[in-house]
Design an enzyme around this catalytic site. Sequence first.
Site, PDB file in Angstrom:
ATOM      1  N   GLU A  41       0.282   9.998  16.734  1.00  0.00           N
ATOM      2  CA  GLU A  41       0.517  10.667  18.009  1.00  0.00           C
ATOM      3  C   GLU A  41       1.750  11.542  17.804  1.00  0.00           C
ATOM      4  O   GLU A  41       2.778  11.048  17.332  1.00  0.00           O
ATOM      5  CB  GLU A  41       0.788   9.646  19.123  1.00  0.00           C
ATOM      6  CG  GLU A  41       0.976  10.336  20.471  1.00  0.00           C
ATOM      7  CD  GLU A  41       1.345   9.404  21.610  1.00  0.00           C
ATOM      8  OE1 GLU A  41       1.774   8.266  21.337  1.00  0.00           O
ATOM      9  OE2 GLU A  41       1.217   9.826  22.776  1.00  0.00           O
ATOM     10  N   ARG A 266       1.046  -4.381  10.275  1.00  0.00           N
ATOM     11  CA  ARG A 266       1.927  -3.238  10.093  1.00  0.00           C
ATOM     12  C   ARG A 266       3.166  -3.644   9.297  1.00  0.00           C
ATOM     13  O   ARG A 266       3.446  -4.824   9.120  1.00  0.00           O
ATOM     14  CB  ARG A 266       2.341  -2.690  11.446  1.00  0.00           C
ATOM     15  CG  ARG A 266       3.126  -3.682  12.268  1.00  0.00           C
ATOM     16  CD  ARG A 266       3.750  -2.997  13.459  1.00  0.00           C
ATOM     17  NE  ARG A 266       2.782  -2.076  14.061  1.00  0.00           N
ATOM     18  CZ  ARG A 266       3.094  -1.128  14.944  1.00  0.00           C
ATOM     19  NH1 ARG A 266       4.322  -0.965  15.310  1.00  0.00           N
ATOM     20  NH2 ARG A 266       2.168  -0.350  15.466  1.00  0.00           N
ATOM     21  N   LYS A 276      10.072   3.406  18.482  1.00  0.00           N
ATOM     22  CA  LYS A 276      10.484   4.746  18.846  1.00  0.00           C
ATOM     23  C   LYS A 276      11.562   4.708  19.920  1.00  0.00           C
ATOM     24  O   LYS A 276      12.514   5.475  19.906  1.00  0.00           O
ATOM     25  CB  LYS A 276       9.252   5.505  19.358  1.00  0.00           C
ATOM     26  CG  LYS A 276       9.245   6.959  18.990  1.00  0.00           C
ATOM     27  CD  LYS A 276       7.828   7.486  18.939  1.00  0.00           C
ATOM     28  CE  LYS A 276       7.104   7.030  17.693  1.00  0.00           C
ATOM     29  NZ  LYS A 276       5.772   7.565  17.543  1.00  0.00           N
TER      30      LYS A 276
END
Length: 563
Positions: A41, A266, A276
């Site tokens: 994204e 992950r 983020k």
Amino acid sequence: MSLEETNPQGNNKPTDFIREAVAEDLKSGRFNYVRTRLPPEPNGYLHIGHVKAFMIDYLVAKENGGELVLRFDDTNPSKEETEFVEAIEEDARWLGIEWVKVTYASDYFGLLYDWAVQLVKKGLAYVDDQTPEEVSANRGTLTEPGKNSPFRNRSVEENLDLLERMKNGEFPDGSRILRAKIDMAHPNINMRDPAMYRIIHNPPHHRTGDAWKIYPMYDWSHGQNDSMEGITHSLCSLEYENHRPLYEWFLDQLGVFKPRQIEFARLNMNYTVMSKRKLRRLVEENIVNGWDDPRMPTLRAMRRRGYTAEAVLEFIRRVGVAKNYSVSAVSLLEACVREDLNKAALRRMAVIRPLKVVIDNYPDELVEEMDAVNNPEDPSAGSRKVPFSKVIYIEQDDFRETPPPKYYRLFPGNEVRLRYAYFVKCTHVVKNDAGEVVEVHATYDPTTRGGDSADGRKVKSTIHWVSAAHAKEVEIRMYDRLFTKEDPEEGDEGFLNCLNPKSLEILTGYVEPLLATPEVGSRFQFERLGYFCVDKDATPKKPVFNLTVNLKDAWAKMEKKGK
RNA sequence: UGGGGCAUGGUGCAAUGGCAGCACACCAGCCUUUGGAGCUGUGGAUCUUGGUUCGAAUCCAGGUGCCCCAGCCA
């Protein structure tokens, strides 16, 4: 089993459950080609965690003679910007990732809308007028089923009309959504009539502008885009496991090509944060100096710090692929960086915490050019000349007035080798009013030029130096971990309460003349200290070096243990 | 008290019913004009209980622990 069967390529490729699954799919005929997608994204910069996912997608395609599509997942205009599209491409290219084309989820907004209309016509989707609060309240809980929306049984005609008017911008944000009609009592909450479209008038989309007033949710967009692009394997992280039934439900109802979603754990790393939101706070609160501050886990930061793409990739390779929740050690990354740089980095002498040494019996005006090897790991790197004179700088750490046990370096009465120069013996020191040693005096043995004694006597230590009259003054930025705790998010005090106050230390040091005007980005090993690279802040007047990673320091470890 | 997933040295990953291995870290030593690099060696792990089997990290059952899910985020 024959060798051919176990190893069609005839080599020993590292394997993992994803590669095995892909190989199975090819063998069973479920797919006869491999195409994967990289779905970032565009709402932030890439960090080390992304690299794992990126390399899985890239390598699975490459190893199977397949293709990789770089597809920006831009379904939410309120978070996405073109700036990040460019930054992500640049970072991915730095890693050496190759893709056959760049696409955007927004490329498919039109087709996707048609597919939504199909589902409405089949009675599998409806427009819900409930408020967001009502939708949430009626979703039920983990243990209780949800309640059907009062709008759930609208006619196909009404749904079609409302959906079109949503698209045309007739309704305000939040007033309606399009939902899939599945099962409000489903044990998997993602299946309780998930939202497909929401209304967003502002801001405009970074690519489609104000053409659209409704935007697809991840669940409604991702799988359909995968299908449209003929993706065979949609590889993603573990948190999407719960979404797979929905991914498959949409594709089954549509009756279109159905890729296989496979999930993996992950990458997490200790001594840093990866979300983020947290990284943004570090930047916005000026705890670091921007997204490319060398202490950040972003790729731009690591690049600026001097990490090589090869080292980063090797780290990812060693971490492997599995489904276990795991936290990798930043020390492994550092080991990969050292290993890579050790092979190629040119050696130079630099003193980062200078202490003046006067060699009393050395002629005042004499300057000698000493031969120094550029890289002991690589004879083809050749050698260079380094000027030597009466007054030099050595590292403060390399002198002790009263040496601790096992200290081999310079102290009164002790003889050491100045690398590539002479044996010197400390005679006495000069102190300031505060009692600190400000100047060390020594004598040299002229017969040891180059560093070998004629009489075969040995010294236990070799230290580096620069000639004071020839040295260039430079700025050195010493970096350490940003956080003092392995898991900065652990506990209730929060990640900002375990910041390492010494994560950046700016020093003024001296380097040998060859490093007076170094090229930005070039990397060197400062002997006995670590690997350094030239920062973009460097000017001809004042070079700036970043510590990439320190050399292993056996003495420091010993000394620390002794305490 | 729902659903989904995962448990192997300190860390990360292998072993796909047949001698538990690799890397980093750790420790000891050798070597060294970087206390770097390199080389040699040591120690240390199958969450638990039961079952199947000649044989289980692997298969089965129960237990325990950890992660994910109740955005009109991705």
